[in-house]
Design an enzyme around this catalytic site. Sequence first.
Site, PDB file in Angstrom:
ATOM      1  N   ASP A   1       1.216 -20.667  17.992  1.00 15.40           N
ATOM      2  CA  ASP A   1       2.376 -20.114  17.292  1.00 15.40           C
ATOM      3  C   ASP A   1       3.429 -21.165  16.974  1.00 15.40           C
ATOM      4  OD1 ASP A   1       5.167 -18.044  17.824  1.00 15.40           O
ATOM      5  OD2 ASP A   1       3.681 -17.719  16.250  1.00 15.40           O
TER       6      ASP A   1
ATOM      7  N   LYS B   1      14.924 -25.699   7.218  1.00 17.54           N
ATOM      8  CA  LYS B   1      16.204 -25.739   7.937  1.00 17.54           C
ATOM      9  C   LYS B   1      16.971 -26.988   7.553  1.00 17.54           C
ATOM     10  CE  LYS B   1      14.469 -23.399  12.097  1.00 17.54           C
ATOM     11  NZ  LYS B   1      15.261 -22.164  12.016  1.00 17.54           N
TER      12      LYS B   1
ATOM     13  N   ARG C   1       0.807  -1.224   0.000  1.00 19.25           N
ATOM     14  CA  ARG C   1       0.000   0.000   0.000  1.00 19.25           C
ATOM     15  C   ARG C   1       0.837   1.269   0.000  1.00 19.25           C
ATOM     16  NH1 ARG C   1      -4.103  -2.930   3.914  1.00 19.25           N
ATOM     17  NH2 ARG C   1      -2.261  -3.280   5.162  1.00 19.25           N
TER      18      ARG C   1
ATOM     19  N   PHE D   1      -5.098  -3.997  -1.181  1.00 16.90           N
ATOM     20  CA  PHE D   1      -5.339  -5.403  -1.476  1.00 16.90           C
ATOM     21  C   PHE D   1      -6.735  -5.655  -2.049  1.00 16.90           C
ATOM     22  CE2 PHE D   1      -1.377  -6.050   0.023  1.00 16.90           C
ATOM     23  CZ  PHE D   1      -1.168  -6.154   1.395  1.00 16.90           C
TER      24      PHE D   1
ATOM     25  N   LYS E   1       8.633 -19.234  25.899  1.00 20.37           N
ATOM     26  CA  LYS E   1       9.382 -17.980  25.793  1.00 20.37           C
ATOM     27  C   LYS E   1      10.000 -17.678  27.155  1.00 20.37           C
ATOM     28  CE  LYS E   1       7.721 -15.904  21.786  1.00 20.37           C
ATOM     29  NZ  LYS E   1       8.781 -15.703  20.813  1.00 20.37           N
TER      30      LYS E   1
ATOM     31  N   HIS F   1       8.642 -22.617   8.030  1.00 18.84           N
ATOM     32  CA  HIS F   1      10.060 -22.407   7.718  1.00 18.84           C
ATOM     33  C   HIS F   1      10.978 -23.412   8.426  1.00 18.84           C
ATOM     34  CE1 HIS F   1       9.949 -19.962  11.442  1.00 18.84           C
ATOM     35  NE2 HIS F   1      11.217 -20.289  11.540  1.00 18.84           N
TER      36      HIS F   1
ATOM     37  N   HIS G   1       5.124 -25.929  13.904  1.00 19.55           N
ATOM     38  CA  HIS G   1       6.532 -26.347  13.908  1.00 19.55           C
ATOM     39  C   HIS G   1       6.735 -27.642  14.678  1.00 19.55           C
ATOM     40  CE1 HIS G   1       7.262 -22.543  12.158  1.00 19.55           C
ATOM     41  NE2 HIS G   1       7.412 -21.834  13.254  1.00 19.55           N
TER      42      HIS G   1
ATOM     43  N   LYS H   1       2.061 -19.371   8.050  1.00 17.45           N
ATOM     44  CA  LYS H   1       1.202 -19.691   9.188  1.00 17.45           C
ATOM     45  C   LYS H   1       0.864 -18.402   9.940  1.00 17.45           C
ATOM     46  CE  LYS H   1       4.628 -20.305  12.810  1.00 17.45           C
ATOM     47  NZ  LYS H   1       4.215 -19.276  13.723  1.00 17.45           N
TER      48      LYS H   1
END
Lengths: 351, 513
Positions: free
Chosen positions: B263, B210, B65, B109, B368, B206, B268, B176
């Site tokens: 997440d 790896k 944009r 968009f 985390k 991703h 993953h 994702k």
Amino acid sequence: MKSTADVAKALNKSHPCLFTLIVYTQDKAHTDLFMQRVRTIIDKFPCRIIFITCDHELSDDDLKVSVTTEIGGKKAGESIASDLVRITCNPKTQSRVPFLILPILIPDLPVFLLWGQDPTVDCDILPYLQTFATRIIFDSECTDNLRVFSEKMLARIKSMRTELVDLNWATLRGWREIFSKVFDSPDKIHDIKNAQSLFIHFKHGHSADAHHAQTAAIFLQGWLAAQFGWTPKNLQTENNSIVLSYEFQGKPIHVELIGREEKGLKLGDISSVEVITANRYYIMQRKDNTEQIVIHVSTKESCELPLVYPLGYEQKSALFWKEVFYQSMSEHYKPMLEIIKEFDWKKKCDL
Amino acid sequence: MAMSTHIFQNPLIETSSSTKSPEPCVLVIFGATGDLTSRKLIPALYNLARESLLPSHFACVGFARRDKNNEIFREEMLNDINQFSRVKPADKELWKSFSEQLYYHRSEFDNDEGYESLKTLLNDLDQRLGTKGNRVFYLSVPPSNFPGIVQKLSQHGLIYNADEVKDKWSRIIIEKPFGHDLKSAVDLQSELTKYLDESQIYRIDHYLGKETVQNLLVFRFSNPIFEHTWNNQHIDNVQITVSEEIGIGTRGKFWEEAGMLRDIIQNHMMQLISLVAMEPPSNLSANSIRDEKVKVVESIRPIPLDEMDQRAVRGQYGPGIVNGENVKGYREEDNVNPQSIVETYAAFQLYIDNWRWYGVPFYIRAGKRLPKRATEIAITYKKPPGYLFEHCEPNVLVLRIQPDEGISLRINCKVPGLSTILTPVNMNFKYHSYFGSTPPEAYERLICDCMAGDSTLFARDDEVIASWRLFTPIIEHWQEMSPTDFPNYASGTWGPEQADLMLARQHRKWRLV
């Protein structure tokens, strides 16, 4: 160092290792050239290098051995440790070398033999060293007799189970990929198959390492001829050019390999390739003697936008050595040799 | 419509080459002014160009944009490469030719005119650069935008019907999360498949790009010594840890919607479990491999409601000390509700009900603000019968995904001396020591694979749905039962006590990572 035990003791350090590389050279020019290559390898792969030089000027009973740990990878901010075992012998003591190196080959890992001399010239030690190797690497640029080289390589490919690699062929990988990207449609393949002329420019000259600068160019055109089924007809030299003629479906194809002065390139490097067909003109040219190849394709009516492509597989790159150490022989190599052996290069090609 | 079956085989391409050949195409990145483009996508494309892995005819169009032109976009991308590329600074000669392949297209968009002008631009690029009408659309935008963008692309003829159009192709890459629960994942899939065939959808995870994750297949299926013991006869338990020392940073708004389960665990972590637990595929085709992965996910026993609290643990970090520095708790982070009940830690005890794994607990955890950054898979073998040697530690095979990538095997060894005392030692392989420290980035491999039409390293729709089917009941249970003890672990520790109890009940404990 006097004994095998001394050598083994000096090598008794633990660090990662991917393979053992045995290098064999005789004259100084080849020794210097191949040591440069070894330095590149050490910079990129942790390994054990056994560098054998057969020095004809060494006194009769002499056989010198030294062991060092070389640290590579510094430019990339890494630390790669490799063993470098240097063995200098003379033709008389050369027969002891296989006994010396047998205990220091690393078990369970690949053993590569990098032959730094003319592969068409017989050498007593080669059959012994061959038995250790899981992969044998020749350099076709070391020979001036490409016909004999081709015949011998074809015989080896047929009879030996060991993987065989040609350094010069590996160097050409970049050009072969560029060709496959430029000629990427049935229309363009038809075009080049029926080409009228092919011109390959390369840097010519003579060097201390006695490499034959025209070999890469010879191989490149040989590859095209093999892939497209061109029938070899004639070979001659004119000034600094090698002129070949082929035939395809009754029509002649003119191929010229032109050696010229090129600043910034190494001997033998191909600087440009031109293909002239009935419909199009293609030129693939190094940009300012770099590894970038600019590709122009044009017809009588129009020009396509130029493309730029990195050549890749430069001999200082990890990509090149990965190709040499890990790739299987290309299925295009043998047919290319079949074409090369049709011409009498030695008599006709001393540029 | 008659379909041509002739496939052009270029005689100049060597089939013995293990390098893929991506086809000529234009890559359009939606959301090109975002973080992902600057940190990952453009550096990945640059490195592909550097290694001669971009297609011969290629262009990249950034669609976003913000008000920019080609020159400004290219300059910004050069700065990003100099900052984020694994090889920097950018090579001048290479940058010159690479930058000429980068374009910027400004539009909203949902703007039809924007799509029509994009179409004009792409057609022009096809003419000038020979990109043959092939398209990859990378949707680096919030998932709520996916259906709208795909609908517009279809409406304006920018994506093709895969059954009808054979001389060119179009693919989309989406990041994702693929939905936020089972229903939304199914709905998203329905929306996408109105306009696209599954073969045109490339879901990026991703982790699959790896090197160390790709090595899982090679390690398992080229080393029979391990594969023969890779089962419940020999393995006691499997622990998979995805640990981060950082907090949520500036992503408070995102994290409040997501949480650790959505997440990391749902995507993953499930990729890692399926690669560890899968059966050997019949061949290395994308579908053969993905078929086996789906079977793993579908074999995971759902956690019954009455076992949820014991086998599904959640946590939220409070203040603590990480890397010697005091850090704040999750509820004190920016854009986070001070009463937030979102989890920043999740751990589960799972079982795979098949012949190979029946009875072997898979303990998985992600969190985390844990003591260190580490992703690893630890396979703990059963102890030997103890009648010969006392105090025998079990063998542990550890596959370190990141950092300090490598593989280690713990074995028992006699301590030199007159008595027979055993000590564990590690046999250790480190990628860095053998191969140096700059392997290709995940996105390089993934983008190259998409351009080459290889979907092996992308998640398939049934994998995603199966994973949501497993975790949605847990999400719903957690939503119903608000935690009363958050935050329940201090930053810099290994998570809540309940996670330790989960293993202690089975006389086990978490491996020290």
